[in-house]
Structure formats: structure tokens, C-alpha cells
Design a protein around this motif. Structure first.
Motif, PDB file in Angstrom:
ATOM      1  N   GLN A  32      32.728 -52.024   4.820  1.00 35.06           N
ATOM      2  CA  GLN A  32      33.395 -51.078   5.712  1.00 35.06           C
ATOM      3  C   GLN A  32      34.782 -50.716   5.185  1.00 35.06           C
ATOM      4  O   GLN A  32      35.166 -49.545   5.191  1.00 35.06           O
ATOM      5  CB  GLN A  32      33.509 -51.636   7.124  1.00 35.06           C
ATOM      6  CG  GLN A  32      34.141 -50.628   8.081  1.00 35.06           C
ATOM      7  CD  GLN A  32      34.234 -51.138   9.491  1.00 35.06           C
ATOM      8  OE1 GLN A  32      34.522 -52.306   9.710  1.00 35.06           O
ATOM      9  NE2 GLN A  32      33.995 -50.259  10.440  1.00 35.06           N
ATOM     10  N   ALA A  36      35.825 -47.007   4.180  1.00 33.42           N
ATOM     11  CA  ALA A  36      36.940 -46.352   4.865  1.00 33.42           C
ATOM     12  C   ALA A  36      37.992 -45.887   3.872  1.00 33.42           C
ATOM     13  O   ALA A  36      38.562 -44.805   4.011  1.00 33.42           O
ATOM     14  CB  ALA A  36      37.544 -47.292   5.906  1.00 33.42           C
ATOM     15  N   THR A  37      38.228 -46.695   2.843  1.00 37.07           N
ATOM     16  CA  THR A  37      39.226 -46.350   1.832  1.00 37.07           C
ATOM     17  C   THR A  37      38.760 -45.190   0.957  1.00 37.07           C
ATOM     18  O   THR A  37      39.515 -44.264   0.684  1.00 37.07           O
ATOM     19  CB  THR A  37      39.531 -47.575   0.941  1.00 37.07           C
ATOM     20  OG1 THR A  37      40.040 -48.609   1.776  1.00 37.07           O
ATOM     21  CG2 THR A  37      40.526 -47.238  -0.149  1.00 37.07           C
ATOM     22  N   HIS A  38      37.511 -45.237   0.510  1.00 35.00           N
ATOM     23  CA  HIS A  38      37.026 -44.256  -0.465  1.00 35.00           C
ATOM     24  C   HIS A  38      36.355 -43.033   0.152  1.00 35.00           C
ATOM     25  O   HIS A  38      36.321 -41.970  -0.476  1.00 35.00           O
ATOM     26  CB  HIS A  38      36.071 -44.941  -1.442  1.00 35.00           C
ATOM     27  CG  HIS A  38      36.756 -45.919  -2.331  1.00 35.00           C
ATOM     28  ND1 HIS A  38      36.914 -47.247  -1.978  1.00 35.00           N
ATOM     29  CD2 HIS A  38      37.361 -45.778  -3.520  1.00 35.00           C
ATOM     30  CE1 HIS A  38      37.574 -47.868  -2.924  1.00 35.00           C
ATOM     31  NE2 HIS A  38      37.861 -47.004  -3.882  1.00 35.00           N
ATOM     32  N   LEU A  39      35.817 -43.167   1.342  1.00 36.91           N
ATOM     33  CA  LEU A  39      35.100 -42.057   1.969  1.00 36.91           C
ATOM     34  C   LEU A  39      35.817 -41.524   3.205  1.00 36.91           C
ATOM     35  O   LEU A  39      35.601 -40.381   3.593  1.00 36.91           O
ATOM     36  CB  LEU A  39      33.686 -42.499   2.370  1.00 36.91           C
ATOM     37  CG  LEU A  39      32.808 -43.061   1.257  1.00 36.91           C
ATOM     38  CD1 LEU A  39      31.514 -43.606   1.833  1.00 36.91           C
ATOM     39  CD2 LEU A  39      32.546 -42.005   0.205  1.00 36.91           C
ATOM     40  N   GLY A  40      36.604 -42.372   3.822  1.00 35.58           N
ATOM     41  CA  GLY A  40      37.301 -42.001   5.053  1.00 35.58           C
ATOM     42  C   GLY A  40      36.742 -42.779   6.226  1.00 35.58           C
ATOM     43  O   GLY A  40      35.563 -43.145   6.234  1.00 35.58           O
ATOM     44  N   PRO A  41      37.559 -43.043   7.232  1.00 41.14           N
ATOM     45  CA  PRO A  41      37.135 -43.898   8.341  1.00 41.14           C
ATOM     46  C   PRO A  41      36.005 -43.330   9.190  1.00 41.14           C
ATOM     47  O   PRO A  41      35.301 -44.080   9.848  1.00 41.14           O
ATOM     48  CB  PRO A  41      38.411 -44.072   9.173  1.00 41.14           C
ATOM     49  CG  PRO A  41      39.320 -42.977   8.736  1.00 41.14           C
ATOM     50  CD  PRO A  41      38.956 -42.634   7.332  1.00 41.14           C
ATOM     51  N   ARG A  42      35.815 -42.021   9.193  1.00 40.86           N
ATOM     52  CA  ARG A  42      34.711 -41.485  10.002  1.00 40.86           C
ATOM     53  C   ARG A  42      33.365 -41.596   9.299  1.00 40.86           C
ATOM     54  O   ARG A  42      32.342 -41.251   9.862  1.00 40.86           O
ATOM     55  CB  ARG A  42      34.982 -40.055  10.438  1.00 40.86           C
ATOM     56  CG  ARG A  42      34.791 -39.043   9.368  1.00 40.86           C
ATOM     57  CD  ARG A  42      34.985 -37.641   9.922  1.00 40.86           C
ATOM     58  NE  ARG A  42      34.228 -36.743   9.085  1.00 40.86           N
ATOM     59  CZ  ARG A  42      33.756 -35.601   9.460  1.00 40.86           C
ATOM     60  NH1 ARG A  42      33.959 -35.177  10.668  1.00 40.86           N
ATOM     61  NH2 ARG A  42      33.082 -34.846   8.639  1.00 40.86           N
ATOM     62  N   PHE A  43      33.362 -42.086   8.071  1.00 37.02           N
ATOM     63  CA  PHE A  43      32.125 -42.224   7.313  1.00 37.02           C
ATOM     64  C   PHE A  43      31.652 -43.667   7.196  1.00 37.02           C
ATOM     65  O   PHE A  43      30.947 -44.022   6.257  1.00 37.02           O
ATOM     66  CB  PHE A  43      32.266 -41.594   5.922  1.00 37.02           C
ATOM     67  CG  PHE A  43      32.416 -40.110   5.988  1.00 37.02           C
ATOM     68  CD1 PHE A  43      31.326 -39.306   6.256  1.00 37.02           C
ATOM     69  CD2 PHE A  43      33.643 -39.513   5.800  1.00 37.02           C
ATOM     70  CE1 PHE A  43      31.445 -37.933   6.339  1.00 37.02           C
ATOM     71  CE2 PHE A  43      33.787 -38.138   5.875  1.00 37.02           C
ATOM     72  CZ  PHE A  43      32.685 -37.346   6.145  1.00 37.02           C
ATOM     73  N   TYR A  47      30.725 -44.570  13.613  1.00 35.46           N
ATOM     74  CA  TYR A  47      31.198 -43.187  13.582  1.00 35.46           C
ATOM     75  C   TYR A  47      30.228 -42.288  12.818  1.00 35.46           C
ATOM     76  O   TYR A  47      29.876 -41.209  13.291  1.00 35.46           O
ATOM     77  CB  TYR A  47      32.601 -43.116  12.970  1.00 35.46           C
ATOM     78  CG  TYR A  47      33.561 -44.040  13.660  1.00 35.46           C
ATOM     79  CD1 TYR A  47      33.989 -43.779  14.966  1.00 35.46           C
ATOM     80  CD2 TYR A  47      33.996 -45.200  13.037  1.00 35.46           C
ATOM     81  CE1 TYR A  47      34.837 -44.644  15.621  1.00 35.46           C
ATOM     82  CE2 TYR A  47      34.855 -46.074  13.690  1.00 35.46           C
ATOM     83  CZ  TYR A  47      35.267 -45.788  14.980  1.00 35.46           C
ATOM     84  OH  TYR A  47      36.100 -46.653  15.633  1.00 35.46           O
TER      85      TYR A  47
END
Length: 150
Positions: A32, A36-43, A47
Motif C-alpha cells: 500500500q 500510494a507513493t508511486h501511483l497516488g493514494p486513490r489507487f 479507494y
């Protein structure tokens, strides 16, 4: 039921990636964090499952609408009316927080399977349709359940 053609099978399985990824990132903190770091927290986590699940229910409304075009009269009218239910379900039932939205998506995909079966019984789907829909729905509901219940 006939054999699922390769293209719908591969594309259907590829469409499961956000559901599987969401389930994995819900229970694997390192994955996770990477996501969150590489794709973004909504991915990551619920979410991606909730947003993508709403998109897919809406997409499936369009698929069912297309099946309804293969008939006429009262059955077509019923088909068109039933085909909008998954999109409306996604729109109205995915608010209120991730747990209730996830539960409602589980019900939405279960209901979609019933609609798939109705369209299949009316002879509007390819012969392999229910085999594909059973496989995909089982995986989607399992992944959503991991996000909601575990």
C-alpha cells in the motif's frame, strides 16, 4: 455454455486488476505504501475498488443496453429499463463511507449477475456469457469482501 473466446476472457481478467490490487493493498502495508507513493493514494486499498467498481457497474449498464437492442417490443422496453439499474445503483449506493459503499457494491455485482442471467435466458447474450460473468463476478465479490470484511 460454450467456451469463452480468448479476447473477452483476457480483457475480462485484465479488468479484475484494480479489484485484486485493491484487496492486496488493503492488507499489505508495504505494498500500500509503495502504491500510494508511486501511483497516488486513490489507487490503493478500498479507494481504487470503490471508484473502479462504480465505473464497472456503469459500464455493464451499457453492455446490457446493447443486449436489449437485440430484441423488440415489451421485452426490449424491459431490457432497457433493467439495463440502467447497475449504473443507478452505483450512483446512489456508493456514498456514506468505504464500508457501506463496499457492501453496496457487493450487492450491486450480485444483482448484476441476476440481470446477466435474465438477458441470457432471453437469448440476448453470447452462449459463453454466463461462464465469463460467473468467473468475473466471483472474483470481484471476493476482492470487495476482502476490503470490507477482513
Amino acid at each position: 455454455m460454450t467456451k469463452i473466446p480468448p479476447a473477452p476472457l483476457v480483457l475480462g481478467l485484465a479488468g479484475l486488476i484494480p479489484f485484486v490490487w485493491g484487496a492486496l493493498t488493503t492488507h499489505m502495508p508495504n505494498l500500500q505504501a509503495w502504491g500510494a507513493t508511486h501511483l497516488g493514494p486513490r489507487f490503493v486499498g478500498p479507494y481504487i475498488q470503490l471508484f473502479y467498481g462504480s465505473v464497472i457497474l456503469s459500464f455493464m449498464s451499457g453492455v446490457l443496453w446493447g443486449f436489449a437492442t437485440k430484441t423488440s417490443g415489451l421485452r426490449a422496453t424491459m431490457g432497457y429499463a433493467l439495463s440502467v439499474i447497475p449504473a443507478l445503483w452505483a450512483f446512489f449506493m456508493t456514498g456514506g463511507g468505504p464500508t457501506s459503499a463496499g457492501i453496496n457494491l457487493i450487492y450491486g455485482f450480485a444483482g448484476l449477475l441476476l440481470l446477466d442471467y435474465a438477458f441470457h435466458m432471453w437469448g440476448l447474450t453470447p452462449g459463453w456469457w454466463m461462464r465469463l460473468r460467473l468467473l468475473l463476478t466471483a472474483i470481484v465479490i471476493s476482492c470487495l469482501a476482502i476490503g470490507v470484511y477482513l
